[in-house]
Design a protein around this motif. Structure first.
Motif, PDB file in Angstrom:
ATOM      1  N   ARG A 200     -10.974  23.693   9.604  1.00  0.00           N
ATOM      2  CA  ARG A 200     -10.644  22.491   8.826  1.00  0.00           C
ATOM      3  C   ARG A 200     -11.132  22.630   7.393  1.00  0.00           C
ATOM      4  O   ARG A 200     -10.439  22.245   6.445  1.00  0.00           O
ATOM      5  CB  ARG A 200     -11.289  21.270   9.485  1.00  0.00           C
ATOM      6  CG  ARG A 200     -10.899  19.952   8.820  1.00  0.00           C
ATOM      7  CD  ARG A 200     -11.704  18.810   9.355  1.00  0.00           C
ATOM      8  NE  ARG A 200     -13.126  18.991   9.064  1.00  0.00           N
ATOM      9  CZ  ARG A 200     -14.068  18.093   9.353  1.00  0.00           C
ATOM     10  NH1 ARG A 200     -13.734  16.981   9.988  1.00  0.00           N
ATOM     11  NH2 ARG A 200     -15.319  18.329   9.054  1.00  0.00           N
TER      12      ARG A 200
ATOM     13  N   ARG B  90      -8.565  22.669   4.053  1.00  0.00           N
ATOM     14  CA  ARG B  90      -8.636  21.370   3.381  1.00  0.00           C
ATOM     15  C   ARG B  90      -7.810  21.361   2.109  1.00  0.00           C
ATOM     16  O   ARG B  90      -7.136  20.373   1.799  1.00  0.00           O
ATOM     17  CB  ARG B  90     -10.093  21.041   3.063  1.00  0.00           C
ATOM     18  CG  ARG B  90     -10.278  19.744   2.279  1.00  0.00           C
ATOM     19  CD  ARG B  90     -11.732  19.420   2.089  1.00  0.00           C
ATOM     20  NE  ARG B  90     -12.374  19.187   3.377  1.00  0.00           N
ATOM     21  CZ  ARG B  90     -13.678  18.940   3.505  1.00  0.00           C
ATOM     22  NH1 ARG B  90     -14.450  18.946   2.441  1.00  0.00           N
ATOM     23  NH2 ARG B  90     -14.184  18.726   4.701  1.00  0.00           N
TER      24      ARG B  90
ATOM     25  N   TRP C 104      -6.037  11.288   5.978  1.00  0.00           N
ATOM     26  CA  TRP C 104      -7.030  12.368   6.094  1.00  0.00           C
ATOM     27  C   TRP C 104      -8.311  12.041   5.340  1.00  0.00           C
ATOM     28  O   TRP C 104      -9.414  12.284   5.830  1.00  0.00           O
ATOM     29  CB  TRP C 104      -6.408  13.663   5.567  1.00  0.00           C
ATOM     30  CG  TRP C 104      -7.355  14.835   5.634  1.00  0.00           C
ATOM     31  CD1 TRP C 104      -7.998  15.426   4.621  1.00  0.00           C
ATOM     32  CD2 TRP C 104      -7.756  15.517   6.810  1.00  0.00           C
ATOM     33  NE1 TRP C 104      -8.784  16.440   5.053  1.00  0.00           N
ATOM     34  CE2 TRP C 104      -8.652  16.527   6.436  1.00  0.00           C
ATOM     35  CE3 TRP C 104      -7.427  15.375   8.178  1.00  0.00           C
ATOM     36  CZ2 TRP C 104      -9.231  17.400   7.341  1.00  0.00           C
ATOM     37  CZ3 TRP C 104      -8.003  16.248   9.071  1.00  0.00           C
ATOM     38  CH2 TRP C 104      -8.904  17.245   8.655  1.00  0.00           C
TER      39      TRP C 104
END
Length: 344
Positions: free
Chosen positions: A53, A57, A77
């Motif tokens: 992640r 990003r 998000w």
């Protein structure tokens, strides 16, 4: 290495489920969603998911996706990240509080342990002192019992002595009563004899009273004469005392004069001693200079002797040279004669 059973995709689906419900992903919650799996395997997959992640990003969204969807997804998000961060902060605060509470409880437990050890040590010390005191009391009790037995024996002996003394007292009282009767009789007899002697003495005193008065007159006259002689002697003593006082004052004046003279003489002696010390110092310095002069004189004498020896040697050499000079013409003439023999 992750063990077989729970796959990364399973963990990722569980994380998506938690995020869809608005919960912050954790190893415990992922296991609750999956219903199985070891914490080690779930923890490894969860760590890989977080690494992935972080890497994805900043990856831009794929092309062809509408901008509205991209914006909504980005906003969702961001909100999910904020919620996750807030939940993480909350869990961290809870964990910190739990750690602090555990540390405080551990410190309290240690303090209680130390207090218990101190109490145990104090109780042991108190028990030791109590045992020592008990031993001391036992010894004192034994000594007291022995002393009590001794005092009982002494009391029995004292009772026996008291009975014996009581008997002696009774006998003494009886003896005193008999002696009192005898003393009363003797006192009456002696009183009668004294009264008789007193009457005789009164008669004698009347006869001797005249003699006593004459003797008193004689004594009075003698006393008057002695008082006159005493007054005369006192006057002589006073005169002698005055003369002695004057003589003493004169001697005091003379002594004071002598003391003044002695003080001046002492000052003169001190001055002479100082002069003597100065003269001794001067004598020492002169003696030192004299020693140095003697040494220099000896050195000069040695030098003079050396010069005299050198002069004697020089004179000897000069005399030898003079003799050679004197003999030189003769030597020259003889050599000439030898060099020029006479013609035949």
């Amino acid at each position: 290495m992750a063990r077989s059973g729970i796959q990364y995709s399973d963990v990722q689906q569980a994380i998506d489920t938690l995020l869809a419900r608005g919960d912050t992903p954790s190893v415990q919650r992922i296991r609750e969603v999956l219903g199985t799996g070891s914490f080690t395997t779930i923890s490894e997959h969860f760590r890989n998911w977080r690494i992935e992640r972080e890497q994805n990003r900043d990856v831009p969204p794929p092309k062809g996706v509408p901008e509205v969807i991209v914006n909504v997804a980005t906003e969702l998000w961001r909100e999910a990240q904020e919620a996750a961060n807030q939940a993480l902060v909350h869990y961290r605060e809870d964990a910190n509080r739990q750690v602090e509470s555990a540390q405080q409880e551990a410190a309290e437990a240690l303090q209680q342990t130390a207090n218990a050890e101190q109490r145990e040590s104090a109780l042991a010390e108190h028990l030791r002192h109590t045992e020592q005191r008990l031993e001391t009391l036992n010894r004192e009790l034994a000594a007291s019992q022995a002393s009590e037995r001794q005092w009982q024996q002494q009391a029995e002996q004292a009772n026996q002595d008291a009975k014996r003394y009581q008997q002696l007292l009774t006998q003494s009282e009886h003896d005193v009563a008999s002696l009192k009767e005898r003393f009363t009789e003797e006192l009456q007899q002696r009183q009668a004899a004294w009264e008789q002697r007193l009457a005789q003495e009164e008669q004698r005193n009347e006869a001797a009273e005249g003699k006593l008065m004459a003797l008193l007159d004689t004594l009075r006259q003698e006393r008057a004469q002695e008082e006159k002689a005493l007054q005369k002697r006192l006057l002589q003593f006073e005169q002698r005392s005055d003369s002695l006082a004057k003589e003493l004052q004169l001697k005091k004046d003379t002594l004071q004069h002598y003391q003044l003279d002695n003080s001046s003489l002492q000052q003169r002696i001190d001055e002479l001693e100082r002069n003597n010390i100065s003269l001794k110092e001067l004598h020492s310095s002169l003696q030192s200079e004299l020693d140095k002069a003697h040494q220099a004189l000896e050195q000069q004498h040695k030098t003079a002797l050396q010069d005299e020896n050198w002069q004697q040697q020089l004179w000897q050499r000069m005399e030898a040279l003079q003799a050679q000079l004197t003999a030189l013409p003769e030597t020259l003439s003889s050599q000439e004669k030898e060099d020029n023999p006479p013609n035949e």
